[in-house]
Every structure is written in structure tokens, then in C-alpha cells.
Design an enzyme around this catalytic site. Structure first.
Site, mmCIF file in Angstrom:
data_model
loop_
_atom_site.group_PDB
_atom_site.id
_atom_site.type_symbol
_atom_site.label_atom_id
_atom_site.label_comp_id
_atom_site.label_asym_id
_atom_site.label_seq_id
_atom_site.Cartn_x
_atom_site.Cartn_y
_atom_site.Cartn_z
ATOM 1 N N VAL A 46 20.228 58.135 -6.114
ATOM 2 C CA VAL A 46 18.807 58.044 -5.765
ATOM 3 C C VAL A 46 18.261 59.432 -5.431
ATOM 4 O O VAL A 46 17.138 59.782 -5.792
ATOM 5 C CB VAL A 46 18.573 57.073 -4.588
ATOM 6 C CG1 VAL A 46 17.112 57.069 -4.150
ATOM 7 C CG2 VAL A 46 19.019 55.661 -4.959
ATOM 8 N N CYS A 47 19.072 60.259 -4.786
ATOM 9 C CA CYS A 47 18.634 61.575 -4.310
ATOM 10 C C CYS A 47 18.010 62.442 -5.407
ATOM 11 O O CYS A 47 16.916 62.980 -5.209
ATOM 12 C CB CYS A 47 19.771 62.306 -3.621
ATOM 13 S SG CYS A 47 20.409 61.422 -2.175
ATOM 14 N N PRO A 48 18.634 62.586 -6.587
ATOM 15 C CA PRO A 48 18.006 63.447 -7.589
ATOM 16 C C PRO A 48 16.672 62.917 -8.084
ATOM 17 O O PRO A 48 15.780 63.695 -8.413
ATOM 18 C CB PRO A 48 19.038 63.527 -8.717
ATOM 19 C CG PRO A 48 20.022 62.457 -8.467
ATOM 20 C CD PRO A 48 19.956 62.119 -7.010
ATOM 21 N N LEU A 51 14.195 64.028 -5.345
ATOM 22 C CA LEU A 51 13.986 65.474 -5.324
ATOM 23 C C LEU A 51 13.196 65.930 -6.551
ATOM 24 O O LEU A 51 12.369 66.834 -6.457
ATOM 25 C CB LEU A 51 15.314 66.200 -5.200
ATOM 26 C CG LEU A 51 16.095 65.918 -3.900
ATOM 27 C CD1 LEU A 51 17.400 66.685 -3.890
ATOM 28 C CD2 LEU A 51 15.272 66.214 -2.662
#
Length: 187
Positions: A46-48, A51
């Protein structure tokens, strides 16, 4: 305990930005608007997406006088490796802070102690270094950077227009409210 209305606590951390390592402290959050976005870890799922979405709004945020800082409990070296090896993360221009000591994650009360990772926390900080907005999500729920832009516009508006408040779904140029005895019970 809410951090809204509180000054950012002192810290010193190493960060990565555009091929360079740099030091960041609470002083970086003074003199301009800042957004600090915590996420659990580099090289995840999920993080990329978050970002990248934040990078897509980065110019809009810069135009509003906002600097963006992403933070995970990884090191600044790991941020560089991720930046160098991921097409998505390779687009990022804003500052990526490493927090392996968990100082920032604890200061902002987003550390998941048993995992050594941060919750998905977003903090809007005014030019005085004071937190004006907080959003914290579980690790499995990504955020929408366009909503963040709207919140910052509202925070900037009320700072520049004392005595006015922004109602729900307020958009730049929309009508605001002036709290008064005349409005009690009429909204």
C-alpha cells in the site's frame, strides 16, 4: 491525547532526497507549512501507492508553500535503495526521513511498539511548528493526497482569516462561517 495545537517535539533524523542524504530537525517545520506522512515500511504494498499519490500532488502542495516529509522506521539508506530500485518510488522528489530509532514515530504517537512500525499518520504543521491537523489510518487503508490538499487550503484559510471557520466539504472560494450568537441553532 491529541497533538492538535501542540508544537512538534525536538528530534534529529537522517533523510534522503533526490540523490542526497540530509539531516532534518523540528526546525525544518518552522517558517513554512509542512506535511509529515508516516507509513509502515519501504518495499511494501500500500505504501508505494500512497507515496506516488503524494508525489502526484507535490507540485500543488509546493504551490501552497508546503514541504512534504514522508517517514518510516526504515533508515535513510533503505529509502535510497527503494528510490533506486522502484519505478514508482523513483519519482519521489520530497524528503524521505528515516526513523530507525523510533523517535519521530513516538513523538507523533504513531509507533506500533510490538511491530516497530508506524501507523499511517498524516500531520499538517503550520509555520510556527504547531500541529493543525491529524489523520491516522490502519495499515491496510491507503490515504488520498487530494483530500490532504483540501485540508491544507482550509487550514491556511482559517489561519489567514481569524474569526472564520470552514464548514464540511469546504472548497477554496466557497462560503465560510463566522461563529456568533446569531448562528446558534440555525445551521
Amino acid at each position: 491525547m491529541s497533538l492538535v495545537g501542540k508544537e512538534v517535539l525536538p528530534f534529529k533524523a537522517q533523510a534522503y532526497q533526490k540523490g542526497e542524504f540530509l539531516e532534518v530537525t523540528e526546525e525544518n517545520f518552522k517558517g513554512n507549512w509542512s506535511v509529515v506522512v508516516f507509513y509502515p515500511a519501504d518495499f511494501t504494498f500500500v505504501c508505494p501507492t500512497e507515496l506516488e499519490d503524494l508525489q502526484n500532488e507535490y507540485q500543488n502542495l509546493k504551490d501552497l508553500g508546503v514541504e512534504v516529509y514522508s517517514v518510516s522506521t526504515d533508515t535513510h539508506f533503505t529509502h535510497k535503495a527503494w528510490h533506486d530500485n522502484s519505478e514508482t518510488i523513483g519519482k519521489i522528489e520530497y524528503i524521505m526521513i528515516g526513523d530507525p530509532s523510533h523517535t519521530l514515530s513516538r513523538n507523533f504517537d504513531v509507533l506500533i511498539e510490538e511491530d516497530g512500525l508506524a501507523d499511517r499518520g498524516t500531520f499538517i504543521i503550520d509555520p510556527d511548528g504547531v500541529v493543525q491537523g491529524v489523520e491516522i489510518n490502519a495499515g491496510n487503508m491507503g490515504r488520498d493526497a487530494s483530500a490532504l490538499v483540501s485540508k491544507i487550503k482550509a487550514a491556511q484559510y482559517v489561519r489567514n482569516n481569524p474569526g472564520e471557520v470552514c464548514p464540511a466539504k469546504w472548497k477554496e472560494g466557497s462560503k465560510t462561517l463566522k461563529p456568533s450568537l446569531d448562528l446558534v441553532g440555525k445551521i
